[in-house]
Design a protein around this motif. Structure first.
Motif, PDB file in Angstrom:
ATOM      1  N   VAL A 128       5.627   3.342   7.499  1.00 44.98           N
ATOM      2  CA  VAL A 128       5.620   4.533   8.356  1.00 44.98           C
ATOM      3  C   VAL A 128       4.541   5.489   7.869  1.00 44.98           C
ATOM      4  N   VAL A 129       3.501   5.665   8.686  1.00 42.76           N
ATOM      5  CA  VAL A 129       2.372   6.527   8.329  1.00 42.76           C
ATOM      6  C   VAL A 129       2.743   7.995   8.487  1.00 42.76           C
ATOM      7  N   SER A 130       3.457   8.291   9.571  1.00 41.02           N
ATOM      8  CA  SER A 130       3.854   9.676   9.817  1.00 41.02           C
ATOM      9  C   SER A 130       5.145   9.695  10.630  1.00 41.02           C
TER      10      SER A 130
ATOM     11  N   ARG B 145      10.833   0.113   4.753  1.00 40.61           N
ATOM     12  CA  ARG B 145      10.131  -0.564   5.833  1.00 40.61           C
ATOM     13  C   ARG B 145      10.623  -0.047   7.185  1.00 40.61           C
ATOM     14  N   PHE B 146       9.748  -0.186   8.174  1.00 37.41           N
ATOM     15  CA  PHE B 146      10.072   0.305   9.512  1.00 37.41           C
ATOM     16  C   PHE B 146      11.367  -0.302  10.034  1.00 37.41           C
TER      17      PHE B 146
ATOM     18  N   SER C  68       0.796  -1.226   0.000  1.00 27.94           N
ATOM     19  CA  SER C  68       0.000   0.000   0.000  1.00 27.94           C
ATOM     20  C   SER C  68       0.826   1.272   0.000  1.00 27.94           C
ATOM     21  N   VAL C  69       2.069   1.242   0.508  1.00 25.87           N
ATOM     22  CA  VAL C  69       2.865   2.469   0.532  1.00 25.87           C
ATOM     23  C   VAL C  69       3.336   2.853  -0.865  1.00 25.87           C
ATOM     24  N   LEU C  70       3.550   1.865  -1.730  1.00 24.38           N
ATOM     25  CA  LEU C  70       3.966   2.129  -3.113  1.00 24.38           C
ATOM     26  C   LEU C  70       3.050   1.364  -4.053  1.00 24.38           C
TER      27      LEU C  70
ATOM     28  N   ARG D 167      17.293   7.565   4.638  1.00 21.64           N
ATOM     29  CA  ARG D 167      16.244   6.562   4.510  1.00 21.64           C
ATOM     30  C   ARG D 167      14.995   7.266   4.004  1.00 21.64           C
ATOM     31  N   HIS D 168      14.151   6.515   3.289  1.00 21.52           N
ATOM     32  CA  HIS D 168      13.050   7.121   2.554  1.00 21.52           C
ATOM     33  C   HIS D 168      11.692   6.683   3.098  1.00 21.52           C
ATOM     34  N   PHE D 169      10.681   7.449   2.761  1.00 23.70           N
ATOM     35  CA  PHE D 169       9.330   7.211   3.258  1.00 23.70           C
ATOM     36  C   PHE D 169       8.819   5.817   2.918  1.00 23.70           C
TER      37      PHE D 169
END
Length: 377
Positions: free
Chosen positions: A371-373, A318-319, A50-52, A313-315
């Motif tokens: 990471v949501v925020s 993974r956490f 869902s993030v990408l 590190r990028h949005f």
């Protein structure tokens, strides 16, 4: 009787009220303002990534809007079911009506309006494509149909014009366009320092540096304009975890910039920025569509004084990757957060996220390790 959907084609640029390159956040707000024309909007995406994930907005029955996976910007518009009368469609190009409830758009009409193009089963022009198949039905039925001037157009696609003349892949990112001007292209986050914002058009605008403990509310208003919303901090539940009571009397207030995917907590006493919150806008999460996606990068310390490319590190990482970057010894204890607890009208498959606190930064993380925020303080 439904009112007609009157839309114009702009090859390589847009269709009707939709502009190629516009953000998902902007388009959904436009649709909210035009509910009478688009009463039902389906949001489709891949929940496993869902993030990408590319996102499709299906506006029944005529329109599909495809958004790119990283920047969440409108990549391709598909107009379909031209003959469906619920509602009827009037399709225009400049001063010419191409299709209406009384006028059928055929191969000959496309040729007459747009001129010759390369041979093929479909008619493709720069930034524009006419298909004679309905949602892929009839794939492989070729024969002499390509020579049939009476073939009826079933679907119309609008996308960006390729820079080199080649076809653009449906999963490519959108090339920078005028509709992006003034919007945040990227945010670089530095712990204990602040955030640097880079704007479109890239390379021709100066970055904006917002520093914790230095930038004022007035600075934000001058540089970013008035906030979308200003409200005073009224949720003190997290203060129980403070190790001191230094900030308990300074309730502060928020500047919300939904259109940039940013929040700023400002001191009620000094009116200086105390915290910065950056939003990733992940589909399926409670915060989806409240904020535009802000493409953020978390910058670490350079290896030496001559290192001009410190690690980041990028949005979309993974956490676990970001956590190791922040603390190689392992993640800290987490706290669950259910953002739907106070809203009985919201039902999500995974409404709970977890908060992980590090030195100078807090990450809000989904069950799927996205990471949501990110909160900088």
């Amino acid at each position: 009787m439904f009112p007609a959907l009157d839309i114009d084609i702009r090859p390589g640029s847009g269709l009707g009220i939709f502009e190629i390159g516009a953000s998902l956040w902007n388009i959904l707000h436009i649709l909210h303002r035009h509910q009478e024309a688009f009463p039902q909007v389906d949001v489709k995406y891949d929940p496993d990534s869902s993030v990408l994930t590319p996102i499709i907005l299906h506006l029944r029955p005529h329109l599909d809007l495809l958004f790119s996976s990283k920047n969440q910007r409108l990549h391709t518009i598909c107009l379909r079911r031209l003959r469906d009368p619920n509602p009827p469609v009037v399709l225009r190009y400049k001063d010419t009506i191409l299709s209406s409830i009384d006028q059928v758009l055929r191969r000959s009409g496309v040729n007459r309006t747009f001129g010759p193009t390369y041979a093929g089963e479909d008619l493709k022009y720069p930034g524009l494509w006419f298909s004679f198949e309905e949602d892929g039905l009839g794939e492989g039925i070729k024969g002499n149909q390509a020579e049939d001037r009476g073939q009826v157009v079933k679907r119309v696609f609008v996308s960006q014009k390729p820079l080199d003349g080649s076809d653009r892949d449906a999963l490519d990112e959108v090339i920078e366009s005028p509709t992006m001007a003034g919007e945040v292209a990227k945010a670089v986050v530095k712990i204990h320092v602040g955030i640097t914002l880079f704007f479109h058009p890239i390379g021709s605008t100066e970055p904006l540096h917002i520093r914790l403990g230095e930038t004022t509310a007035q600075d934000l208003t001058v540089d970013l304009g008035p906030p979308s919303r200003k409200h005073y901090k009224d949720d003190d539940r997290m203060t129980i975890h403070l190790t001191s009571n230094a900030n308990e009397e300074d309730r502060g207030y928020f500047y919300n910039y939904f259109q940039h995917g940013l929040d700023f907590l400002i001191s009620g006493n000094s009116h200086i920025v105390r915290k910065v919150i950056v939003h990733t806008n992940i589909p399926g999460t409670p915060q989806f569509q409240r904020y535009k996606r802000c493409i953020w990068e978390l910058e670490g310390q350079p290896e030496d004084d001559e290192d001009d490319s410190p690690p980041r590190r990028h949005f979309s990482d993974r956490f676990e990757t970001i956590s190791h970057f922040l603390n190689p010894r392992g993640p800290p204890p987490s706290m669950p957060l259910d953002r739907t607890a106070d809203d009985e009208g919201v039902t999500l498959a995974n409404p709970t996220t977890r908060l992980y606190g590090y030195d100078g930064i807090v990450l809000e993380v989904t069950d799927s390790s996205h990471v949501v925020s990110l909160t900088l303080f």
